[in-house]
Design an enzyme around this catalytic site. Sequence first.
Site, mmCIF file in Angstrom:
data_model
loop_
_atom_site.group_PDB
_atom_site.id
_atom_site.type_symbol
_atom_site.label_atom_id
_atom_site.label_comp_id
_atom_site.label_asym_id
_atom_site.label_seq_id
_atom_site.Cartn_x
_atom_site.Cartn_y
_atom_site.Cartn_z
ATOM 1 N N HIS A 1 -9.177 4.557 -1.126
ATOM 2 C CA HIS A 1 -7.888 3.889 -0.963
ATOM 3 C C HIS A 1 -7.678 2.885 -2.100
ATOM 4 C CE1 HIS A 1 -4.412 2.149 0.776
ATOM 5 N NE2 HIS A 1 -4.962 1.238 1.536
ATOM 6 N N CYS B 1 0.813 -1.222 0.000
ATOM 7 C CA CYS B 1 0.000 0.000 0.000
ATOM 8 C C CYS B 1 0.843 1.268 0.000
ATOM 9 C CB CYS B 1 -0.954 0.004 1.188
ATOM 10 S SG CYS B 1 -2.185 -1.299 1.078
#
Lengths: 385, 385
Positions: free
Chosen positions: B332, B83
């Site tokens: 996200h 991420c």
Amino acid sequence: MRKVAVIGIGQTRIAEHWDKSLKELVGDAILDALMDAQINAFDALFIGNMMSASANQQQNIGAYISDWVGARGTESMRVESACSSGSAAFRAAVLAVASNEIDFAVAAAVEKMTDSPGAETTANLATAADADWEVSHGVSFIALNALIMQRYLHEYRWDHSSFAGFSVNAHENAMNNPNARLHIPITKEKYNRSPVICDPITLMDASSIGDGAAAVVLVPFDSLIVNDNKTITVIGSAAASDTISVHSRADPLWLSAAEKSAKQAYAQAGISPTDVDLFEYHDAFTIMAVLSLEASGFAERGKAPKLALDNEIQLSGRIPVATMGGLKARGHPVGATGMYQIVEIIQQLRGHAGKNQVAGASIGMAQNIGGSGSNIITHILSNEC
Amino acid sequence: MRKVAVIGIGQTRIAEHWDKSLKELVGDAILDALMDAQINAFDALFIGNMMSASANQQQNIGAYISDWVGARGTESMRVESACSSGSAAFRAAVLAVASNEIDFAVAAAVEKMTDSPGAETTANLATAADADWEVSHGVSFIALNALIMQRYLHEYRWDHSSFAGFSVNAHENAMNNPNARLHIPITKEKYNRSPVICDPITLMDASSIGDGAAAVVLVPFDSLIVNDNKTITVIGSAAASDTISVHSRADPLWLSAAEKSAKQAYAQAGISPTDVDLFEYHDAFTIMAVLSLEASGFAERGKAPKLALDNEIQLSGRIPVATMGGLKARGHPVGATGMYQIVEIIQQLRGHAGKNQVAGASIGMAQNIGGSGSNIITHILSNEC
């Protein structure tokens, strides 16, 4: 840019390492490189790897490997450009050291392809090609190379057997490389009798995959206190891209990214192809060896097979290639291959290549190909500091 | 190092882009950034992406995207650290420009998570955790965060409802961000009534995934002919790692990689946390927002929830966070998130954040987290050139 030196190298044997995980393999290579460099800490880790997401169900392997090798906390990132991931990680490390932000960098590359939870190798390799326009139509990676080779044979009127020398040379050189995947000498006759995998590519045209890892330690050249014969400098580093799909190219027989990156690297180094003492090319298939030689200026267009027929590619020839076995016989752990090329050039430039030593080698060039020529990275190293 | 400036930004809306492929999404962001920078060519492309191998069956996306945006031939590589891939690509570009080897760099990041051939998102996200010691035992990513949050609530004696302010603030700020995933205002009451996903994490603690891409153009600061108010400089760039598995940490409630990278970035910038005008943190879950604030020096250990309770995190507060919605509500798109953070900080420092403008913002900080805190990258940007 700040001049960059390589002061340590490490590698594992390429094999089916069923007893080693991805991190154990690359850990062995990194620790060897640190021992060789005589350091025990570093500032950043650049990992080249192609298929850990699919083959190993593990990403984020920068942090994963930093921790495993006792460097918890150290900056780390993974770099991926298919089969050229290894040299992309090396290039990222070169740029980082050149920037003045990183003093001690480790560039390592690893591929754990066998005995893995997601080891459908042909499907994993296919992610280097165009998913929409090549793979979804069922064109595998070897099929793309076969189409290119077929066209080459037709266009330049070569027989398949004219390619034999590239494979014979690779297998011969691998015999003296303890880290090579294959220790099987072959002859021109064996090449000619080899079974077809994807016409016209035969088993003897194709490289051998495997598990493996290689690593190097990079530092600013000016920081070196001792400049011994183990110090090698990077005098050329360049990368270029091309269309990912083969059918989009104006000329599928010309690796424009090889030409572009090689020319940039020659210009940086202030040399021409005739100054190169050895060339670690990307012989995933013999056709790629041929196209790489031509685009890099070692042979005219359509003439590279003549280099093999004239015995110019041997260790004592005009342009020695695959000096430790190449992808064909040293082996091709895909995302790690580019780092093996760098490590082997350094073995040669240090004069540590044993029976395969290229006499008087002072400039070595590595060229690593991602996809069917879509991402090509060229490095030139020298032992003249 | 050579001072690096960002002169162009671009982003797509975060959504379920069923009508766009990975390359179309990132192409839109890159072309917007090039238009914003008023340039039409560049030297190198750094792509941040986490899951294209599994979700899109496409790797080698550096070359793939270069070609798509009309930059065939250009050097390109993909950078991956789960991420935090977006900010890793930004950092790789910063180092490349700082090295003097690259003059015009594009850093872009993309994730195409929905409507994809391999869109098993929970499994794909799990590749950021330890495959051997976490994932193979069935511990998903949200479960790891839930264990950490549970321990935090116990150790520092907070109620779950004390975390409400982080989510309420994020959703409020997203209302004025046209690129945000969610335009749904929430209240503290809604937060408290939210269904549990993985105890104690509720739906309102969790960020929303989506498809998206963001991009920036980087150049050497000294090369700028016009230094207008669109020019932002990078005054801090640092990355650090930690154990990939949460159970291996001495203190699972302390993000040591956040502390280490933030301290390095502060030192490079010559500032302290009190000088930061806004902080784009990595609120994948509210617990990560809290731990990030503490490790970066904005709150004492165990005290970050007080910042929300005291209304210090709003746009007019002491330390505005998630100013365009954060991961929680802007969304996200995992490997692209870090680039959105950079783009949003630049919107703020240019004074182009519209209704969400932080008054007088001159220094902004972004912190992007890979895995459960295993790879953390901190950037500080400034509009004072």
